[in-house]
Design a protein around this motif. Structure first.
Motif, PDB file in Angstrom:
ATOM      1  N   TRP A 356       1.587  60.423  53.961  1.00  0.00           N
ATOM      2  CA  TRP A 356       1.522  59.798  55.283  1.00  0.00           C
ATOM      3  C   TRP A 356       0.781  60.659  56.294  1.00  0.00           C
ATOM      4  O   TRP A 356       0.194  60.144  57.237  1.00  0.00           O
ATOM      5  N   SER A 357       0.768  61.942  56.098  1.00  0.00           N
ATOM      6  CA  SER A 357       0.170  62.815  57.108  1.00  0.00           C
ATOM      7  C   SER A 357      -1.349  62.844  57.015  1.00  0.00           C
ATOM      8  O   SER A 357      -2.016  63.332  57.912  1.00  0.00           O
ATOM      9  N   GLU A 358      -1.901  62.315  55.941  1.00  0.00           N
ATOM     10  CA  GLU A 358      -3.343  62.467  55.750  1.00  0.00           C
ATOM     11  C   GLU A 358      -4.124  61.162  55.802  1.00  0.00           C
ATOM     12  O   GLU A 358      -5.245  61.091  55.315  1.00  0.00           O
TER      13      GLU A 358
END
Lengths: 582, 365
Positions: A356-358
Motif C-alpha cells: 500500500w505504501s508504494e
C-alpha cells in the motif's frame, strides 16, 4: 367495356441469354460482389497456394510439396501444438456451455433475485479482451506472483501455490469464462421467445417441474445450445492471446502461437504458417458450415410475434444459491480481473502482493502519455492507431454492410446470392488465419507495414457482423415501405436517403459500436499484420507483456478496458437489451 | 381495343424464371371506374398491378395511361415508378414508422416541391376525406390497422394521381373492419372520382366494390364483367367455382334451342337427366360442358315437381332460419340445396330436386 377476354397467344420466350443478364441490378450487384469476393477470397487462395510451397534449408528458395503439412502432423513441436489446441477448444467449449446455459436459464426462467441487474454484467466479458483477462488471471493465480496464491499463503498459511493457471487448464479456465456469454446470448434469446404453453401442456400431462425442464425446455433450446457451443469451439481454436500469455511461455504451445512465431520473428516461415492456418481454417470453416446449414435451420424457436411472458420457476430457498452462483461468475469474469489489474498497475514492481505504501500512477504516464518523451512508443502508438482503425474501420465496414445487405435483400440479381455466400465465409475463419492470408497476399505490395493492411484485415474479417445487424432489420422492414416511396414520386436515391437509411438507423449505429469495440480490442489480426509504428492497443499490451513488466502491461490493459466499458454503456443505451440476442 | 379506355394494358407478359406469371393479358378501364383483378394467389393479379405501377418490368406488352405510354417493351419504354404519377395502397399499408401521420401524407407533396401552405391545405383535405383529422399528429406506430389503412389511402391520393392502385389492402384487417372498410373505400373512390384498380382474392370484396371485375387464374383472364354478370353468368367452371357457391357437375350439350338456351345432359349411376339451361358463349351441341347452378336456385321437396326428375336422399339438413341448407345425394353427386324452411326435410328422406331453368347454366370446362 373494351377488354378482350380471349387474348391472343403472345409468343414471347422466357428471357434467356447474355443480353438479358445486363440489367442494372445484375451489373451493380456483381461489381460489388466482385470487390467483396476479391477481399475475401484472394487471401484464402493465397493461403492455400503458400501452404504447398516448401522453403528450402537455406531459406531463399521454395518448391512445391507437402512437406509443410507433414511438419504439422508429424513434426514434434507442431503436432503437440495441434493436440493442445484440440484439448483447449474442447475443454473451453464444455466449460463455456455449462456456464452459459446455466446462467441463461437462471436469468430467463427463474425468480433468481436481482436478475435484471445481473444480466448486463453477465454480458460484459463478451466485450472485453480475453487477452487482458489472461493477463489479469496470470497476476491472480500464477504460482509465484498470483495475488490469490499469496493471499492464501498469508491468510491461511498455505505454503504451496493454491492455483496455477500457467498450463492448459488455465487457458481453458480463462477462455471458458470469457466465451460463456456467447452461449448465453444464443440460449437466453431462445428461452425468452419460447411459447410457455409448450411447457404448460407438459405440466398438465403430469410431468413435474424437473422433468419438464429436462424433457421439454432443454431439448427445445438444444439447437441454440449447439450453435453457441460451435461458435465457442471455433473462437477458441483461433484464440491467440490467452494461450500466448498463460501457457506458451511454459511449454504449452498451440497452433495459433505457432502460427505467430512462424509469421513474425527471425525464423519466419510464412509457408509453414500458411499450412498451419489451413489446418485451423478447414476445421473452423467446417464447424461454421455445420452450424449454418444444419443446426441453425432446426432452431425450434416458435416466434409468433406475441410478446410471451415465459413461465418463471419459483426456486424457493434455492434462489439465493442461484444468485450466489451468478455473482460468483461475475466476480471471476469481471470484478476480480479488473480489480487485480488495477492494483498491479499501481505498483512499480509486482511481486504478488499489494504494497500500500508504494502505489503510484507512474506506469500510466509511461504507457499513455504519448507526448512525453519517456513514454514507451510501442504502447502509446497503439492508442492513436487503434482509435483511427476502430473509427475508420467501423465506418467503412458499416457502409459495406449496408450496401451488401441492400443488395442481398432488395435486389434479385445473381450478385445477391454471391454476396450472401461471401458474407458468411469470413465468419468461418479465425482472425489469425485470415490475417495470415492477408499477409502472404499483400506482403510485396506497398500497403504492407501500413495501417491500410490492418484496416483491410479488420474489415474483411468483421464486416459480416455489421451486415447481420443490418440484415435482420432489413428483413423485418417491409419492402413495401421503399416501394410506396417510389410510388409517392421519390427517386431511388431520395428513397434511400429519406426512408431506407432512417429506418435502419438504430441498426447502423448499434452495428457501428459493436465493430468499434471489436476493433479496439482486436489482437489476433493485428499481431500478424503490425510492424513498428503501426502497433494497436492490444499489440501494445503484448509488447509490454513481452518486453517490459506486468505493472505497465496492466496499466495499458486497464486503459483499454475502461474505453471498452464506456462503449458498452453507449451500446446499451443505443441498441437496447434485445439488440444482442441474435 | 378501345381508345376510350383511360388505362389500357395490351398483351402483358411477365416471367419469373421460366414461370409465365402473366401470360399475355389485355384489358382496359374507362376513366373514373373501379376495376378489380380477382383470383386465387399465384394467378398473376399482383404481378399485373406491379407492372402497372412500374415496380416490375414486364417481358412484353404495353401499358398506356391516357395518351401516355408508360410501358412499351417493343419501343423500349418503361417509365420509372416515381415518374408515373400513380398512387398505391400496399397490403401492409407501408406507413413509414419514423414519421407521423401528417409527415407521411405530406411526403409525396414535398417530393413535388409544393409550397408549404398548399401542402398543409392538401394534407388537411386528404385527412378529412379519410376521417383521420384527429390523428394528424399521431405517430404511425400508434395507429390501429384500420387507421393505418386510411392514412395509406390519404397518402396515395393526396397528390391527385392519375390512377389509384390497391394491393389487397383489406386482407390484414379483421372481418368486421373489413366489411366496413369495403363500403368506405368505395365511397371515397366515388367521391374523388379517381380511376382505380383493386387486387384481391376475396370474391365478396370484389362483388361489393367493383364497377368491373376481371377474374384471373394462372396468368390468364378467365372472365370480365360487372359484379352481377360475373355472379349470375359465369362462363366457365373456374369462375363458377371461384365466385360464390355452385353445384358443378360434368355433362354434355345435347340440344341448342337458340337465343342462348339449350339442353345439357348429366348422368349419375347409369341415370341420365336432360335439363334445360342457358348456354355460355361458344358452347354448341355435342360439346363437353359443366352444369352450374347456385344452391339458391335449387329446390327440394317430397312431392315430384314438373320437369326433369332427379330423385335423391337427404344426407344433411341444417336449419338456418330463413332456409334449410341441405345436401341431397344423387348417385355419387351431392346437390347443395337451399330449400324452403317450411319443407322440414329430414336426413334419410327421399326427395326430388328441381333446378330453376332460368338460372341453370352450361359453362365451359
Amino acid at each position: 367495356m373494351a377488354t378482350d377476354t380471349a387474348a391472343p397467344q403472345i409468343d414471347v420466350a422466357p428471357p434467356r441469354g447474355w443480353r438479358t443478364w445486363f440489367t442494372q441490378e445484375n451489373i451493380i450487384t456483381t461489381i460489388v460482389g466482385l470487390i467483396v469476393a476479391v477481399a475475401v477470397i484472394v487471401p484464402l487462395i493465397a493461403l492455400v497456394i503458400n501452404s504447398f510451397l516448401v522453403l528450402d534449408d537455406l531459406g531463399f528458395d521454395t518448391e512445391w510439396g507437402l512437406q509443410n503439412y507433414r511438419e504439422v502432423f508429424q513434426g514434434r513441436v507442431i503436432r503437440k501444438a495441434l493436440i493442445n489446441t484440440a484439448i483447449i477448444s474442447t475443454g473451453c467449449t464444455i466449460l463455456a456451455t455449462l456456464l452459459g446455459v446455466s446462467l441463461a436459464w437462471i436469468n430467463a426462467r427463474t425468480n433468481c433475485p436481482f436478475r435484471e441487474k445481473l444480466e448486463p454484467f453477465n454480458l460484459i466479458p463478451f466485450f472485453l479482451s480475453p487477452f487482458v483477462g489472461a493477463i489479469a488471471w496470470h497476476n491472480l493465480a500464477s504460482p509465484k506472483v498470483g495475488l490469490l496464491n499469496n493471499m492464501a499463503k498469508s491468510i491461511f498459511g498455505i505454503s504451496f501455490p493454491l492455483f496455477n493457471v500457467n498450463n492448459l487448464w488455465g487457458v481453458i479456465w480463462v477462455t471458458g469464462i470469457f466465451f460463456a456469454p456467447l452461449v448465453y446470448l444464443f440460449v437466453v434469446g431462445s428461452l425468452r421467445r419460447m411459447d410457455p404453453s409448450l411447457e404448460d401442456s407438459a405440466r398438465t400431462t403430469g410431468a413435474g417441474l424437473f422433468r419438464t425442464t429436462m424433457t421439454i425446455t432443454l431439448p427445445l433450446v438444444t439447437p441454440a445450445i449447439l450453435s453457441g457451443a460451435i461458435i465457442v469451439f471455433v473462437t477458441t481454436a483461433g484464440e491467440f492471446g490467452v494461450p500466448f500469455k498463460l501457457s506458451a511461455p511454459f511449454g504449452w504451445e498451440t497452433l495459433t502461437t505457432q502460427i505467430f512465431t512462424k509469421a513474425v520473428g527471425d525464423d519466419a516461415n510464412h509457408y509453414l504458417g500458411a499450412a498451419m492456418s489451413m489446418v485451423v481454417g478447414v476445421v473452423t470453416a467446417f464447424f461454421i458450415w455445420v452450424q449454418h446449414r444444419i443446426i441453425a435451420p432446426r432452431s425450434y424457436t416458435t416466434v409468433t410475434g406475441k410478446g410471451f411472458r415465459p413461465n418463471l420457476i419459483d426456486l424457493g430457498g434455492w434462489k439465493w444459491l442461484a444468485f450466489t452462483y451468478n455473482m460468483l461468475y461475475v466476480c471471476v469474469a469481471v470484478f476480480l480481473p479488473i480489480i487485480c489489474l488495477f492494483f498491479v498497475s499501481l505498483h512499480k514492481i509486482w511481486s504478488g502482493r499489494i504494497i500500500w505504501s508504494e502505489l503510484t500512477f507512474w506506469n500510466y504516464q509511461k504507457v499513455l502519455f504519448f507526448w512525453w518523451p519517456e513514454s514507451i512508443q510501442a504502447a502509446t502508438n497503439g492508442i492513436i492507431n487503434s482509435f483511427i482503425l476502430a473509427f475508420g474501420g467501423a465506418s467503412i465496414a458499416m457502409v459495406v454492410a449496408i450496401i451488401v445487405s441492400y443488395m442481398i435483400h432488395r435486389t434479385k440479381g445473381f450478385g445477391a446470392r454471391l454476396l450472401d455466400f461471401l458474407s458468411v465465409i469470413p465468419i468461418g475463419f479465425p482472425g489469425i488465419v485470415l490475417a495470415m492470408g492477408v499477409l502472404v497476399t499483400y506482403i510485396r505490395t506497398p500497403i504492407y507495414a501500413t495501417l491500410w493492411i490492418l484496416l483491410l484485415g479488420y474489415i474483411t474479417r468483421f464486416f459480416p457482423y455489421g451486415q447481420r445487424n443490418i440484415s435482420s432489420i432489413m428483413m423485418a422492414v417491409s419492402e413495401e415501405l421503399d416501394q410506396s416511396s417510389r410510388m409517392a414520386g421519390a427517386s431511388w436515391l431520395t428513397t434511400l436517403r429519406r426512408i431506407t437509411i432512417p429506418l435502419l438507423k438504430p441498426g447502423i449505429f448499434a452495428g457501428w459500436i459493436l465493430l468499434f469495440v471489436i476493433f479496439l480490442r482486436e489482437l489476433s489480426i493485428s499481431i500478424i499484420l503490425y510492424s513498428a509504428g503501426t502497433e494497436t492497443l492490444s499489440v501494445g499490451v503484448y509488447y509490454l507483456s513481452n518486453f517490459e513488466n506486468e505493472p505497465m502491461t496492466s496499466a495499458l490493459s486497464i486503459a483499454q478496458t475502461v474505453a471498452l466499458l464506456i462503449c458498452i454503456v453507449i451500446f446499451r443505451k443505443v441498441a437496447g437489451k434485445e439488440a444482442l440476442t441474435a | 381495343m378501345s381508345d376510350n379506355n383511360y388505362l389500357q394494358v395490351n398483351h402483358l407478359v411477365k416471367y419469373f424464371g421460366d414461370d409465365r406469371a402473366v401470360d399475355g393479358i389485355s384489358f382496359g378501364i374507362p376513366e373514373g371506374k373501379f376495376l378489380t383483378l380477382l383470383g386465387p394467389s399465384g394467378c398473376g393479379k399482383t404481378t399485373t398491378l406491379m407492372c402497372i405501377a412500374g415496380l416490375h418490368k414486364p417481358d412484353a406488352g404495353e401499358i398506356r395511361i391516357g395518351s401516355d405510354p408508360v410501358t412499351s417493351i417493343e419501343k423500349r419504354i418503361n417509365t420509372a415508378p416515381e415518374k408515373r404519377n400513380i398512387g398505391m395502397v400496399f397490403q401492409s399499408y407501408a406507413i413509414w414508422p419514423h414519421m407521423d401521420v401528417t409527415q407521411n401524407v405530406a411526403y409525396p407533396l414535398e417530393i413535388r416541391n409544393m409550397a408549404q401552405s398548399e401542402i398543409d391545405d392538401r394534407v388537411a383535405e386528404a385527412l378529412k376525406i379519410v376521417g383521420l383529422t384527429d390523428m394528424a399528429d399521431k405517430n404511425a406506430t400508434q395507429l390501429s390497422g384500420g387507421q393505418q389503412q386510411r392514412a395509406a389511402l390519404a397518402r396515395a391520393m393526396v397528390f391527385r394521381p392519375r390512377l389509384l392502385l390497391f394491393d389487397e389492402p383489406l386482407s390484414n384487417l379483421d372481418l368486421k373492419l373489413r366489411e366496413q372498410m369495403r363500403v368506405e373505400l368505395k365511397r371515397i373512390q366515388h367521391e374523388i372520382g379517381i380511376t382505380s384498380i383493386y387486387v384481391t382474392h376475396d370474391q365478396a370484396e370484389a362483388l361489393v366494390m367493383s364497377d368491373e371485375i376481371i377474374v384471373m387464374s394462372k396468368g390468364h383472364i378467365e372472365q370480365t364483367g360487372g359484379p352481377h354478370n360475373i355472379y349470375a353468368r359465369p362462363v366457365n367452371q373456374f369462375v363458377s367455382n371461384f365466385i360464390g357457391v355452385a353445384n358443378l357437375t360434368e355433362g354434355r350439350i345435347v340440344g341448342n334451342g337458340g337465343g342462348g338456351t339449350g339442353t345439357i345432359e348429366i348422368s349419375q349411376g347409369g341415370e341420365n337427366v336432360q335439363l334445360p339451361c342457358l348456354l355460355a358463349d361458344g358452347l354448341s351441341e355435342g360439346d363437353e360442358a359443366y352444369l352450374s347452378v347456385r344452391p339458391e336456385n335449387v329446390d327440394a321437396s317430397r312431392e315430384p315437381m314438373d320437369g326433369p326428375r332427379i330423385e335423391g336422399e337427404v344426407i344433411q339438413s341444417v336449419f338456418l332460419g330463413n332456409c334449410l341448407d341441405c345436401r341431397v345425394k344423387w348417385g355419387e353427386f351431392e346437390w347443395k340445396v337451399l330449400a324452403h324452411s317450411r319443407e322440414r326435410l329430414r336426413v334419410g328422406e327421399k326427395v326430388y330436386v328441381r333446378l330453376d331453368p332460368d338460372h341453370t347454366l352450361a359453362v365451359k370446362p
